[in-house]
Write an enzyme that holds these catalytic residues in place. Structure first.
Site, PDB file in Angstrom:
ATOM      1  N   SER A 140       1.501  -9.674  -1.212  1.00 36.03           N
ATOM      2  CA  SER A 140       1.231  -8.237  -1.114  1.00 36.03           C
ATOM      3  C   SER A 140       1.315  -7.665   0.288  1.00 36.03           C
ATOM      4  O   SER A 140       1.465  -6.463   0.461  1.00 36.03           O
ATOM      5  CB  SER A 140      -0.146  -7.936  -1.709  1.00 36.03           C
ATOM      6  OG  SER A 140      -1.112  -8.739  -1.077  1.00 36.03           O
ATOM      7  N   GLU A 185      -9.922   6.242   2.688  1.00 34.42           N
ATOM      8  CA  GLU A 185     -10.786   5.188   3.189  1.00 34.42           C
ATOM      9  C   GLU A 185      -9.909   3.979   3.467  1.00 34.42           C
ATOM     10  O   GLU A 185      -8.817   3.857   2.912  1.00 34.42           O
ATOM     11  CB  GLU A 185     -11.837   4.822   2.135  1.00 34.42           C
ATOM     12  CG  GLU A 185     -11.366   3.844   1.053  1.00 34.42           C
ATOM     13  CD  GLU A 185     -10.256   4.368   0.150  1.00 34.42           C
ATOM     14  OE1 GLU A 185     -10.101   5.604   0.068  1.00 34.42           O
ATOM     15  OE2 GLU A 185      -9.529   3.552  -0.456  1.00 34.42           O
ATOM     16  N   LYS A 218       0.801  -1.227   0.000  1.00 30.83           N
ATOM     17  CA  LYS A 218       0.000   0.000   0.000  1.00 30.83           C
ATOM     18  C   LYS A 218       0.832   1.275   0.000  1.00 30.83           C
ATOM     19  O   LYS A 218       0.420   2.298  -0.541  1.00 30.83           O
ATOM     20  CB  LYS A 218      -0.947  -0.004   1.209  1.00 30.83           C
ATOM     21  CG  LYS A 218      -2.040  -1.056   1.139  1.00 30.83           C
ATOM     22  CD  LYS A 218      -3.039  -0.711   0.053  1.00 30.83           C
ATOM     23  CE  LYS A 218      -4.216  -1.670   0.019  1.00 30.83           C
ATOM     24  NZ  LYS A 218      -5.097  -1.389  -1.133  1.00 30.83           N
TER      25      LYS A 218
END
Lengths: 254, 397
Positions: B380, B109, B87
């Site tokens: 990830s 969000e 991220k």
């Protein structure tokens, strides 16, 4: 009734338009619509509830949620509108996915068949509205565009040139919800939107004083939503209080 | 009147947003075009990627996993990036861009909390006020991440509308942006939303695939036969896929959350498989594949991993699936949990539940012959954030 006919009639009487929003399926909608019209609402925007209404504040979100829980859907919506016996312009306000899923042609034909003469889609930008605009023209329906305090320059000109019915002036940055003042950006916006098409101001309108100020600023009408929906949501003396609020606001537009 | 072709991937994408947000999207698009190739911007971004985020992340040959499944399996170790997931690639890029644009406030969000944490990290580092919208239900599922964000100086705002998960958090963040568009950047966390967001997030995440290309050439002397990535909104998937899109010899598998089953109730799907079985629709500013009822009401989605629990998917992925360039697949909650344990036990790596979906697909497909010899899996994120929910799930069995 077409929106332009209503505004012509109001111009002759030198009155501003009182446009009322309620969400279909929250409370006794046919009864509520008749109350609004009898009290002097000139145009009624009837919300078709969508699960993810990004432009709405908490009041209208809650109303939409109640309506969905009551089983409101697109089929029931058009059946209900068809049975309404009122002689004013009725508009549908909804989000684009519901129109897209039904099919643009079918949705606009359903509008025409049920007596709806205007469509407001808060999440449909001018960039993506061409297809729906064509279907609206085919069915003699006005596609109402929104302009905001940050809509300027060429963009504003394009929206004006594509508008019919009236132009929806969003009075402030933010979502729907009743306020008791008039944002300083409102008069500036009314002046900036130069057109012969009627201008109606919405977002945060809840009182006669605001209506007077906005009318004085040069707008042709006000749109009142959350203040009415608040009354419906409270469940207390709904008919009486809706009647009183519409009359009060309308008196500020005469 | 023709609709605009701006930001379209085939029929998908576009800008289905309130008028009040259009100028902000135009401003963002112009700023991105201005800065993305600017040497000063690139230099600063590369500095943060290397010295702050820890890039490049390793491409690790998973010896025991390879032996078990009879493939050469490489893991792209995004779990080792600062914050514990891919991220940060996106938040670094967007926050830096926002700073160049003169914005002082970031909103975001978050579903699992990973994107919220990654936003809070860059907010703290770049000195920007940060507010994160998070579904109340997700806050309960991911308490440690809520605390992490608060520790990093961000304000976490519980979202109690709708299903109280990611899609409602996006709605609420959009509402905030509508009201504060002048000084605020909405740092969207995936390749979703209106143009230009899907392209911007894809570009910032493509660093994953670009590194893989160099690393696999160095280690194997050739490109992989297939790449597997989990897909919710799809940012890690498109990030690793994108540099390989034109090389059609490489199979790209997008693994969605199969949840508890591929059925739906009246208002909710038991899965999050919008690419696999979703329909065309408009959600959060883009036309894409979504989970919806016959009237177009958005169905709630379901997954053991909050990060994949989303009713839509990035519009470019919807397009790539339509033209059959990527292969959408699913892994169920049960298969995912098995993969979560397996990687922990045989490789000493605890994967995020999201990433465990990609690993689960390796186990499912290993014997089918569709993966080829050399397989790259995008790991990830790391699984530390999921320990509490896995413990709870397994205690309830």
């Amino acid at each position: 009734m077409r929106i332009a006919d209503k505004f012509n009639e109001l111009t002759r009487r030198d009155e501003g338009a009182m446009i009322a929003y309620v969400c279909a399926g929250d409370g006794d909608t046919p009864g509520i619509v008749h109350t609004l019209v009898n009290a002097g609402a000139d145009i009624v925007e009837l919300g078709l509830p969508f699960s993810d209404p990004v432009a709405e504040g908490p009041t209208i979100q809650a109303s939409i949620q109640r309506a969905l829980e009551n089983g409101m859907n697109t089929d029931r919506y058009f059946a209900m509108v068809k049975d309404l016996d009122v002689n004013i312009p009725l508009l549908v306000m909804t989000y684009y996915n519901l129109i897209f899923k039904r099919g643009l042609k079918k949705f606009t034909a359903d509008c025409r068949d049920s007596g709806i003469t205007g469509i407001i889609v808060p999440d449909l930008s001018m960039e993506e509205s061409g297809d729906l605009e064509d279907c609206c023209i085919d069915n003699e329906i006005d596609l109402i565009y929104l302009v905001t305090p940050v809509t300027k320059g060429e963009r504003l000109d394009s929206i004006i040139s594509r508008s019919s019915g009236f132009i929806y002036l969003v009075s402030r940055l933010g979502v729907t919800g009743a306020r008791d003042d008039v944002a300083s950006s409102t008069n500036e916006l009314i002046n900036r939107v130069k057109t012969d098409i009627p201008k109606a101001v919405g977002f945060g309108i809840s009182s006669k004083e605001q209506a007077v100020e906005i009318r004085k600023g040069g707008a042709d009408g006000v749109i009142v939503g959350s203040a009415l929906v608040d009354i419906i949501g409270s469940g207390k003396d709904v008919t009486k209080r809706l009647d009183a609020l519409v009359r009060q606001i309308k008196s500020g537009l005469k | 009147m023709k609709n605009s072709s701006k930001g379209k991937f085939g029929q998908f994408g576009g800008q289905f947003i309130p008028e009040v947000l259009m100028p902000a999207h135009e401003e963002l698009e112009a700023a991105y075009e201005q800065w993305k190739n600017d040497p000063r911007f690139i230099k600063e971004l590369n500095y943060y990627r290397r010295d702050f985020a820890g890039r490049p992340s390793p491409l690790y040959y998973a010896r025991r996993l390879s032996k078990k499944y009879g493939h050469k399996v490489y893991l792209k170790r995004e779990d080792l990036i600062h914050g514990g997931a891919h991220k940060l690639n996106n938040t670094l890029g967007q926050a830096l861009l926002a700073k160049y644009m003169g914005k002082r406030r970031l909103i975001a969000e978050t579903g699992a909390g990973q994107h919220g944490v990654a936003t809070a990290i860059v907010g703290a580092n770049l000195g920007m006020t940060t507010q994160v919208y998070m579904g109340a239900k997700d806050m309960e599922r991911q308490r440690m991440n809520v605390y992490r964000m608060e520790l990093l100086g961000a304000k976490v705002i519980p979202v109690t509308s709708g299903s109280q998960t990611l899609k409602d958090a996006i709605n609420e963040a959009m509402r905030d942006w509508v009201a504060n568009v002048e000084d605020t950047h909405y740092l969207i966390g995936s390749v979703v939303g209106a143009h230009p967001f899907p392209s911007i997030v894809r570009d910032f995440q493509s660093v994953i695939g670009i590194e893989v290309e160099a690393q696999i050439m160095e280690q194997e002397g050739r490109l992989p036969d297939s790449i597997i990535a989990c897909t919710g909104g799809g940012s890690n998937a498109i990030g690793i896929f994108y540099p390989f899109i034109d090389n059609t010899e490489i199979d790209l598998f997008a693994v969605e959350a199969g949840g508890a089953g591929m059925q739906s109730t009246k208002t909710a799907a038991l899965h999050s498989a919008s690419l696999c079985i979703g329909e065309d629709g408009i959600l959060h500013g883009a036309r894409t594949k979504i989970l919806q009822d016959p009237y177009g009401q958005i169905l709630e989605s379901c997954s053991v991993s909050a990060g994949l629990d989303y009713s839509g998917v990035g519009p470019q992925l919807a397009y790539l699936a339509q033209i059959k360039r990527i292969k959408p697949r699913t892994a169920s909650d049960k298969e995912t949990l098995a993969a979560f344990h397996e990687l922990s036990e045989i490789e000493g790596i605890i994967p995020a539940l999201e990433s465990a979906h990609a690993l689960a697909y390796l186990a499912k497909a290993a014997d089918k012959g569709e993966l080829g010899e050399v397989v790259v899996i995008n790991l990830s994120g790391r699984g530390d954030k999921d320990l509490e929910s896995v413990l709870k799930l397994e205690a309830n069995k």
